[in-house]
Design an enzyme around this catalytic site. Structure first.
Site, mmCIF file in Angstrom:
data_model
loop_
_atom_site.group_PDB
_atom_site.id
_atom_site.type_symbol
_atom_site.label_atom_id
_atom_site.label_comp_id
_atom_site.label_asym_id
_atom_site.label_seq_id
_atom_site.Cartn_x
_atom_site.Cartn_y
_atom_site.Cartn_z
ATOM 1 N N ASP A 114 36.632 30.011 33.144
ATOM 2 C CA ASP A 114 36.595 30.564 31.786
ATOM 3 C C ASP A 114 35.226 31.144 31.454
ATOM 4 O OD1 ASP A 114 39.006 29.365 31.912
ATOM 5 O OD2 ASP A 114 38.630 27.876 30.343
ATOM 6 N N ASP A 159 41.396 25.925 41.323
ATOM 7 C CA ASP A 159 39.941 25.833 41.093
ATOM 8 C C ASP A 159 39.353 24.509 41.592
ATOM 9 O OD1 ASP A 159 41.247 24.478 39.053
ATOM 10 O OD2 ASP A 159 39.909 25.159 37.454
#
Ligand code: ADP
Ligand code: MG
Length: 388
Positions: A172, A37
């Site tokens: 998330d 990420d």
């Protein structure tokens, strides 16, 4: 344990004397794409069947009064008062979410909120994102707005950065806000483009094994890994001037120039670059229902995290080894930042029960630590619960 929403709703009515609207947001597990990420790469999480529920009703003033069943604690945020950041408590998540939504031009009403969750906190299933997304959705909806899900997710991330002090990526909040039932979500962490990937789990199940260990290394090593990746980019830019992040380098180019990198930096870069490629391949395999291939990529991901990126630990390696010795396990890998936390396993349905028993017993026998096992299909992202 499933939350009894009917009982929660009755409690709200008893406490506040009003009818609440009810919202939910799920936790998540990352199937593949680890430590990609912050290198601008790809991740492939799915929402799990564990969620945070928020009962909500507007107030006449601009106060948010909130009660958490999990913590047996209450708190208050006055939106007319000045902002309070980094109290170091769960109220940071509530205050941050509300304040950032207001910065996004939403004018919020005050609210009474009753919150309950069956996502364990700090277990790597992202209870914090579920809290931000469920509360953010509740506050915006009861104030009369239909919020764009990407904006909601970004508000959750900004809350973590600014109000909580956690430098998290976007995964998330994105999966909690945008997930769909029977789908995983391929997220491009640079462009924030997200693609729904069908993930039918009638043949295979996802099993999450929590090692129940958390080694202290994780925060410091995380920063070291980030710096190592940046160093790798700097050196490789000498040969490939157009690259900005490791995401921009293909495997072939990497192999051509890898010899110019110090050994450790080379291995860190190799993990990120091959993991990005595996994540894209895994999404393709999932789309085709090719679970054998998906599993193969999971094993490779674990090896790369263990040997090249060096963020695994003996407990996670043991869980993966036990899984490897079970017929019918198609793939397993550590998931999350590493140095403890959980593994994610792709398991044929017919051995599911045997597998969960065997891995729990064998892990406990060898470590004297009891693991936590969770089986989940790909769940839906956040929504309002209308028909109870
Ligand atoms: P993770 O997101 O991996 O579960 P974090 O440390 O990021 O772990 O977030 C956990 C924190 O989020 C808790 O310590 C608490 O402050 C807050 N939180 C999560 N769920 C709830 C809840 N249901 N009620 C109150 N606070 C919660
Ligand atoms: Mg969190």
């Amino acid at each position: 344990m499933k939350i009894n929403i009917q009982i929660l709703k009755s409690e709200f009515q008893l406490c506040f004397g009003r009818e609440p609207r009810i919202f939910r947001a799920p936790g998540r597990v990352n199937l593949i794409g680890e430590h990609t990420d912050y290198n601008g790469g790809f991740v492939l999480p799915m929402a799990i069947e564990r969620e945070t529920i928020v009962c909500a009703a507007v107030r006449k003033d601009r106060e948010i009064r909130v009660y958490s069943v999990n913590l047996n604690a209450e708190g208050k945020v006055d939106l007319n008062a000045s902002e309070q950041k980094r109290r170091g408590s769960w109220l940071d998540f509530i205050e941050g979410t509300a304040r950032i939504l207001e910065r996004n031009s939403l004018s919020l009403h005050g609210a009474d909120l009753l919150i309950s969750s069956d996502i364990p906190t700090g277990a790597g299933l992202s209870s914090s994102a579920a809290l931000e997304i469920s509360v953010g959705l509740a506050l915006s909806e009861i104030s009369g707005y239909t919020i764009d899900r990407k904006i909601l997710a970004l508000a959750g991330q900004q809350t973590e950065h600014e109000f909580v002090g956690a430098n998290v990526g976007i995964m998330d909040q994105f999966i909690s806000a945008l997930g769909e039932k029977e789908h995983a979500l391929l997220i491009d962490c640079r462009s924030l483009e997200a693609k729904q990937i069908p993930f039918l789990t009638n043949e295979t199940a996802v099993v999450i094994c929590d090692s129940n260990v958390k080694h202290e290394l994780s925060a410091s090593e995380y920063n070291v890994r980030r710096a190592e990746c940046e160093r790798g980019v700097e050196i490789l830019r000498g040969f490939l001037p157009e690259i900005k992040q490791l995401r921009d380098i293909g495997i072939e180019d990497f192999e051509k120039y890898a010899e110019h990198l110090p050994e450790i930096i080379m291995r860190r870069c190799r993990h990120v670059i091959t993991e990005n490629a595996r994540t894209l391949k895994a999404a393709e395999a999932l789309k085709k229902g090719n679970f054998t291939e998906f599993g193969r990529l999971m094993w490779l991901s674990h090896e790369s995290l263990r040997d090249d990126y060096e963020v695994s630990c003996k407990e996670l390696d043991l869980l993966v080894e036990i899984a490897r010795n079970c017929d019918g396990v198609l793939g397993a890998r550590m998931t999350g930042g590493g140095f403890g936390g959980s593994t994610v396993n792709l398991v044929r349905r017919e051995i599911l029960e045997d597998f969960t028993k065997k891995i729990a017993a064998e892990y406990e026998r060898q470590t004297k630590i009891e693991p936590k096992i969770l089986v989940s299909d790909a769940a839906a992202g956040a929504n309002e619960i209308i028909d109870l």
